[in-house]
Motif scaffolding. Sequence first.
Motif, mmCIF file in Angstrom:
data_model
loop_
_atom_site.group_PDB
_atom_site.id
_atom_site.type_symbol
_atom_site.label_atom_id
_atom_site.label_comp_id
_atom_site.label_asym_id
_atom_site.label_seq_id
_atom_site.Cartn_x
_atom_site.Cartn_y
_atom_site.Cartn_z
ATOM 1 N N LYS A 65 0.770 -1.361 0.144
ATOM 2 C CA LYS A 65 -0.039 -0.144 0.041
ATOM 3 C C LYS A 65 0.915 1.209 0.046
ATOM 4 C CE LYS A 65 -3.782 -0.950 2.193
ATOM 5 N NZ LYS A 65 -4.525 -1.087 3.387
ATOM 6 N N GLY A 66 0.644 2.339 -0.905
ATOM 7 C CA GLY A 66 1.404 3.394 -0.929
ATOM 8 C C GLY A 66 2.267 3.312 -1.854
ATOM 9 N N ARG A 67 2.630 2.057 -2.449
ATOM 10 C CA ARG A 67 3.925 1.971 -3.153
ATOM 11 C C ARG A 67 3.360 1.463 -4.584
ATOM 12 N NH1 ARG A 67 7.848 -1.795 -2.062
ATOM 13 N NH2 ARG A 67 6.491 -3.095 -1.072
ATOM 14 N N PHE A 68 2.276 0.653 -4.697
ATOM 15 C CA PHE A 68 1.726 -0.273 -5.835
ATOM 16 C C PHE A 68 0.639 0.366 -6.046
ATOM 17 C CE2 PHE A 68 4.130 -4.415 -5.518
ATOM 18 C CZ PHE A 68 5.258 -3.975 -5.281
ATOM 19 N N THR A 69 0.320 0.512 -7.350
ATOM 20 C CA THR A 69 -1.010 1.090 -8.144
ATOM 21 C C THR A 69 -1.425 0.093 -9.129
ATOM 22 O OG1 THR A 69 -0.290 3.508 -7.594
ATOM 23 C CG2 THR A 69 -2.000 2.835 -9.102
ATOM 24 N N ILE A 70 -2.489 -0.265 -8.921
ATOM 25 C CA ILE A 70 -3.200 -1.463 -9.981
ATOM 26 C C ILE A 70 -4.242 -0.336 -10.805
ATOM 27 C CG2 ILE A 70 -4.964 -2.149 -8.338
ATOM 28 C CD1 ILE A 70 -5.088 -4.821 -9.927
ATOM 29 N N PHE A 71 -4.269 -0.521 -12.015
ATOM 30 C CA PHE A 71 -5.224 0.180 -12.818
ATOM 31 C C PHE A 71 -5.607 -0.519 -13.871
ATOM 32 C CE2 PHE A 71 -2.315 2.161 -15.881
ATOM 33 C CZ PHE A 71 -1.043 2.200 -15.130
ATOM 34 N N LYS A 72 -6.673 -0.493 -14.731
ATOM 35 C CA LYS A 72 -6.853 -1.143 -15.959
ATOM 36 C C LYS A 72 -7.200 -0.241 -17.241
ATOM 37 C CE LYS A 72 -10.500 -3.965 -15.467
ATOM 38 N NZ LYS A 72 -11.769 -3.984 -16.334
ATOM 39 N N ASP A 73 -6.816 -0.610 -18.282
ATOM 40 C CA ASP A 73 -7.319 -0.036 -19.573
ATOM 41 C C ASP A 73 -8.496 -0.777 -20.089
ATOM 42 O OD1 ASP A 73 -7.794 1.357 -21.993
ATOM 43 O OD2 ASP A 73 -5.720 2.061 -22.054
ATOM 44 N N ASN A 74 -9.735 -0.353 -20.123
ATOM 45 C CA ASN A 74 -10.740 -1.427 -20.813
ATOM 46 C C ASN A 74 -10.500 -1.256 -22.253
ATOM 47 O OD1 ASN A 74 -11.752 -2.425 -18.124
ATOM 48 N ND2 ASN A 74 -13.307 -1.090 -18.074
ATOM 49 N N ALA A 75 -10.130 -0.221 -22.863
ATOM 50 C CA ALA A 75 -10.020 -0.022 -24.248
ATOM 51 C C ALA A 75 -9.043 -0.933 -24.888
ATOM 52 C CB ALA A 75 -9.685 1.224 -24.723
ATOM 53 N N LYS A 76 -8.085 -1.233 -24.155
ATOM 54 C CA LYS A 76 -6.759 -2.239 -24.535
ATOM 55 C C LYS A 76 -6.768 -3.477 -23.991
ATOM 56 C CE LYS A 76 -3.441 1.747 -25.087
ATOM 57 N NZ LYS A 76 -2.198 2.433 -24.658
ATOM 58 N N ASN A 77 -7.677 -3.773 -23.096
ATOM 59 C CA ASN A 77 -8.141 -5.118 -22.620
ATOM 60 C C ASN A 77 -6.642 -5.458 -21.464
ATOM 61 O OD1 ASN A 77 -10.374 -4.993 -23.634
ATOM 62 N ND2 ASN A 77 -10.076 -7.398 -24.653
ATOM 63 N N THR A 78 -6.262 -4.517 -20.992
ATOM 64 C CA THR A 78 -4.985 -4.763 -20.229
ATOM 65 C C THR A 78 -5.127 -4.150 -18.813
ATOM 66 O OG1 THR A 78 -3.729 -4.502 -22.335
ATOM 67 C CG2 THR A 78 -2.480 -4.178 -20.359
ATOM 68 N N VAL A 79 -4.484 -4.916 -17.945
ATOM 69 C CA VAL A 79 -4.311 -4.380 -16.582
ATOM 70 C C VAL A 79 -3.054 -4.248 -16.132
ATOM 71 C CG1 VAL A 79 -4.371 -6.875 -15.558
ATOM 72 C CG2 VAL A 79 -4.946 -4.965 -14.110
ATOM 73 N N TYR A 80 -2.616 -3.383 -15.273
ATOM 74 C CA TYR A 80 -1.205 -2.850 -14.835
ATOM 75 C C TYR A 80 -1.077 -2.795 -13.411
ATOM 76 C CZ TYR A 80 -1.663 -0.757 -19.687
ATOM 77 O OH TYR A 80 -1.981 -0.512 -21.020
ATOM 78 N N LEU A 81 0.386 -3.369 -13.117
ATOM 79 C CA LEU A 81 0.632 -2.893 -11.735
ATOM 80 C C LEU A 81 1.945 -2.084 -11.774
ATOM 81 C CD1 LEU A 81 0.067 -3.890 -8.784
ATOM 82 C CD2 LEU A 81 1.828 -5.629 -9.002
ATOM 83 N N GLN A 82 1.734 -0.901 -11.436
ATOM 84 C CA GLN A 82 2.728 0.177 -11.312
ATOM 85 C C GLN A 82 3.678 -0.062 -10.027
ATOM 86 O OE1 GLN A 82 4.116 2.350 -13.441
ATOM 87 N NE2 GLN A 82 5.799 2.577 -11.995
ATOM 88 N N MET A 83 4.620 -0.308 -9.812
ATOM 89 C CA MET A 83 5.487 -0.732 -8.476
ATOM 90 C C MET A 83 6.615 0.211 -8.600
ATOM 91 S SD MET A 83 5.565 -4.952 -8.842
ATOM 92 C CE MET A 83 6.750 -4.945 -10.245
ATOM 93 N N ASN A 84 6.443 1.066 -7.304
ATOM 94 C CA ASN A 84 7.567 2.117 -7.065
ATOM 95 C C ASN A 84 8.122 1.717 -5.761
ATOM 96 O OD1 ASN A 84 6.777 3.434 -9.506
ATOM 97 N ND2 ASN A 84 4.966 4.675 -8.322
ATOM 98 N N SER A 85 9.224 2.363 -5.208
ATOM 99 C CA SER A 85 10.048 1.994 -4.158
ATOM 100 C C SER A 85 10.085 0.731 -3.875
ATOM 101 C CB SER A 85 9.278 2.720 -3.035
ATOM 102 O OG SER A 85 9.164 4.505 -3.300
ATOM 103 N N LEU A 86 10.701 -0.021 -4.846
ATOM 104 C CA LEU A 86 10.778 -1.382 -4.463
ATOM 105 C C LEU A 86 11.652 -1.787 -3.769
ATOM 106 C CD1 LEU A 86 10.415 -2.536 -8.420
ATOM 107 C CD2 LEU A 86 8.925 -3.561 -6.784
#
Length: 121
Positions: A65-86
């Motif tokens: 929490k606070g480091r990772f962000t999940i988001f999805k682009d329904n137009a591209k049928n893709t889900v992402y996981l942005q991982m910071n401060s690994l």
Amino acid sequence: QVQMVESGGGSVQAGGSLRLSCAVSGLIFSIYDMGWSRQAPGKEREFVASITGSGDLTTYADSVKGRFTIFKDNAKNTVYLQMNSLKPEDTAVYYCNAGGMTGRKMPGNYWGQGTQVTVSS
């Protein structure tokens, strides 16, 4: 046939960032809740993050929490996981999931093949 293709894994130093992607085909992506889990060597698979089909609700493990962000682009049928401060403890194989990580009833439950993330200190 449902296909889920993950990408974006790799090796990074502690404090760095990576963005994982999971491209999905063969299902109605916009109605599916999506999520990411991970499995480190010698440990059980654990929940990382999830997002509802509409994208209006996200949930995170306390450890990210606070480091990772999940988001999805329904137009591209893709889900992402942005991982910071690994951190080194983030080292694991990361798996994308469709339909099985929010507890809500979904038409199916599918997993990607996994992508390795290695964080060095």
